[in-house]
Design a protein around this motif. Sequence first.
Motif, PDB file in Angstrom:
ATOM      1  N   MET A 175       0.818  -1.194   0.070  1.00  0.00           N
ATOM      2  CA  MET A 175       0.129  -0.021   0.039  1.00  0.00           C
ATOM      3  C   MET A 175       0.767   1.152  -0.002  1.00  0.00           C
ATOM      4  N   LYS A 176       2.079   1.162   0.737  1.00  0.00           N
ATOM      5  CA  LYS A 176       2.836   2.350   0.885  1.00  0.00           C
ATOM      6  C   LYS A 176       3.356   2.895  -0.443  1.00  0.00           C
ATOM      7  N   ASN A 177       3.842   1.571  -1.333  1.00  0.00           N
ATOM      8  CA  ASN A 177       4.638   1.858  -2.520  1.00  0.00           C
ATOM      9  C   ASN A 177       3.537   2.240  -3.647  1.00  0.00           C
ATOM     10  N   ILE A 178       2.311   2.157  -3.533  1.00  0.00           N
ATOM     11  CA  ILE A 178       1.363   2.607  -4.415  1.00  0.00           C
ATOM     12  C   ILE A 178       1.041   4.064  -3.968  1.00  0.00           C
ATOM     13  N   LEU A 179       1.205   4.778  -2.812  1.00  0.00           N
ATOM     14  CA  LEU A 179       0.901   5.760  -2.491  1.00  0.00           C
ATOM     15  C   LEU A 179       2.230   6.646  -3.013  1.00  0.00           C
ATOM     16  N   LYS A 180       3.480   5.884  -2.800  1.00  0.00           N
ATOM     17  CA  LYS A 180       4.512   6.757  -3.111  1.00  0.00           C
ATOM     18  C   LYS A 180       4.418   6.910  -4.842  1.00  0.00           C
ATOM     19  N   LEU A 181       4.285   6.026  -5.396  1.00  0.00           N
ATOM     20  CA  LEU A 181       4.185   6.089  -6.877  1.00  0.00           C
ATOM     21  C   LEU A 181       3.012   6.955  -7.465  1.00  0.00           C
ATOM     22  N   PHE A 182       1.745   7.013  -6.601  1.00  0.00           N
ATOM     23  CA  PHE A 182       0.873   8.060  -6.946  1.00  0.00           C
ATOM     24  C   PHE A 182       1.470   9.609  -6.715  1.00  0.00           C
ATOM     25  N   LEU A 183       2.095   9.741  -5.431  1.00  0.00           N
ATOM     26  CA  LEU A 183       2.777  10.839  -5.159  1.00  0.00           C
ATOM     27  C   LEU A 183       3.536  11.468  -6.225  1.00  0.00           C
ATOM     28  N   VAL A 184       4.478  10.466  -6.663  1.00  0.00           N
ATOM     29  CA  VAL A 184       5.640  10.581  -7.761  1.00  0.00           C
ATOM     30  C   VAL A 184       4.919  10.952  -9.072  1.00  0.00           C
ATOM     31  N   PHE A 185       4.039  10.278  -9.553  1.00  0.00           N
ATOM     32  CA  PHE A 185       3.234  10.513 -10.653  1.00  0.00           C
ATOM     33  C   PHE A 185       2.674  11.872 -10.737  1.00  0.00           C
ATOM     34  N   GLY A 186       1.916  12.096  -9.539  1.00  0.00           N
ATOM     35  CA  GLY A 186       1.134  13.290  -9.371  1.00  0.00           C
ATOM     36  C   GLY A 186       2.158  14.557  -9.392  1.00  0.00           C
ATOM     37  N   SER A 187       3.286  14.370  -8.939  1.00  0.00           N
ATOM     38  CA  SER A 187       4.095  15.471  -8.855  1.00  0.00           C
ATOM     39  C   SER A 187       4.658  15.810 -10.459  1.00  0.00           C
ATOM     40  N   ILE A 188       5.021  14.744 -10.871  1.00  0.00           N
ATOM     41  CA  ILE A 188       5.653  14.922 -12.339  1.00  0.00           C
ATOM     42  C   ILE A 188       4.281  15.696 -13.180  1.00  0.00           C
ATOM     43  N   VAL A 189       2.985  15.111 -13.149  1.00  0.00           N
ATOM     44  CA  VAL A 189       2.309  15.741 -13.928  1.00  0.00           C
ATOM     45  C   VAL A 189       1.838  17.421 -13.558  1.00  0.00           C
ATOM     46  N   LEU A 190       2.030  17.524 -12.290  1.00  0.00           N
ATOM     47  CA  LEU A 190       1.899  18.990 -11.771  1.00  0.00           C
ATOM     48  C   LEU A 190       3.274  19.928 -12.296  1.00  0.00           C
ATOM     49  N   ILE A 191       4.250  19.472 -12.468  1.00  0.00           N
ATOM     50  CA  ILE A 191       5.104  20.146 -12.642  1.00  0.00           C
ATOM     51  C   ILE A 191       5.417  20.339 -14.219  1.00  0.00           C
ATOM     52  N   CYS A 192       4.929  19.224 -14.911  1.00  0.00           N
ATOM     53  CA  CYS A 192       4.683  19.268 -16.275  1.00  0.00           C
ATOM     54  C   CYS A 192       3.845  20.491 -16.746  1.00  0.00           C
ATOM     55  N   GLY A 193       2.706  20.301 -15.896  1.00  0.00           N
ATOM     56  CA  GLY A 193       1.714  21.366 -16.211  1.00  0.00           C
ATOM     57  C   GLY A 193       2.027  22.551 -16.093  1.00  0.00           C
ATOM     58  N   VAL A 194       2.589  22.874 -15.089  1.00  0.00           N
ATOM     59  CA  VAL A 194       3.392  24.446 -14.810  1.00  0.00           C
ATOM     60  C   VAL A 194       4.053  24.863 -15.876  1.00  0.00           C
ATOM     61  N   VAL A 195       4.965  23.867 -16.238  1.00  0.00           N
ATOM     62  CA  VAL A 195       6.093  24.291 -16.922  1.00  0.00           C
ATOM     63  C   VAL A 195       5.402  24.532 -18.401  1.00  0.00           C
ATOM     64  N   PHE A 196       4.362  23.848 -18.828  1.00  0.00           N
ATOM     65  CA  PHE A 196       3.705  24.251 -20.130  1.00  0.00           C
ATOM     66  C   PHE A 196       2.825  25.440 -19.993  1.00  0.00           C
ATOM     67  N   LEU A 197       2.237  25.583 -18.758  1.00  0.00           N
ATOM     68  CA  LEU A 197       1.495  27.020 -18.699  1.00  0.00           C
ATOM     69  C   LEU A 197       2.259  28.169 -18.909  1.00  0.00           C
ATOM     70  N   ILE A 198       3.448  28.257 -18.155  1.00  0.00           N
ATOM     71  CA  ILE A 198       4.518  29.232 -18.347  1.00  0.00           C
ATOM     72  C   ILE A 198       5.139  29.430 -19.653  1.00  0.00           C
ATOM     73  N   LYS A 199       5.384  28.218 -20.345  1.00  0.00           N
ATOM     74  CA  LYS A 199       5.951  28.519 -21.702  1.00  0.00           C
ATOM     75  C   LYS A 199       5.045  28.824 -22.749  1.00  0.00           C
ATOM     76  N   ASN A 200       3.749  28.679 -22.497  1.00  0.00           N
ATOM     77  CA  ASN A 200       2.892  28.899 -23.789  1.00  0.00           C
ATOM     78  C   ASN A 200       1.877  30.310 -23.041  1.00  0.00           C
ATOM     79  N   THR A 201       2.313  30.831 -22.043  1.00  0.00           N
ATOM     80  CA  THR A 201       1.767  32.313 -21.700  1.00  0.00           C
ATOM     81  C   THR A 201       2.677  33.259 -22.327  1.00  0.00           C
ATOM     82  N   SER A 202       1.966  34.108 -23.361  1.00  0.00           N
ATOM     83  CA  SER A 202       2.766  35.001 -24.098  1.00  0.00           C
ATOM     84  C   SER A 202       2.668  36.245 -23.510  1.00  0.00           C
ATOM     85  N   THR A 203       3.518  36.929 -23.180  1.00  0.00           N
ATOM     86  CA  THR A 203       3.311  38.313 -22.510  1.00  0.00           C
ATOM     87  C   THR A 203       3.944  39.328 -23.463  1.00  0.00           C
TER      88      THR A 203
END
Length: 108
Positions: free
Chosen positions: A1-29
């Motif tokens: 159960m702990k491994n699944i939670l760790k995997l979920f947290l790592v995967f969620g963090s990666i998705v969050l970081i990719c989303g933030v980078v995508f938004l910053i890169k595609n926001t034209s000022t």
Amino acid sequence: MKNILKLFLVFGSIVLICGVVFLIKNTSTYNTRVYKVNTGYGYEISMGSKILIKQDHVPAISEQHTFCNSEDALKIANLVISKLENKENPRITTAELKTNAIALNCLN
């Protein structure tokens, strides 16, 4: 159960970081600067330190008239920015000048 939670947290963090980078890169000022020209006003549109458009005269008319006031120059600069953000041709038409009530005769 702990491994699944760790995997979920790592995967969620990666998705969050990719989303933030995508938004910053595609926001034209775009930045606008209205400036005084000898007989009126013009505008400049830049992105970062690079000037994209420098417009000393009212676009779309054959005569070289400056904008009568800073508000008119800013209206058209904002219209151009809107077109750029929507990946449209930033060219201004005489109909758009009329729609935005841009004064072409500064004496009136």
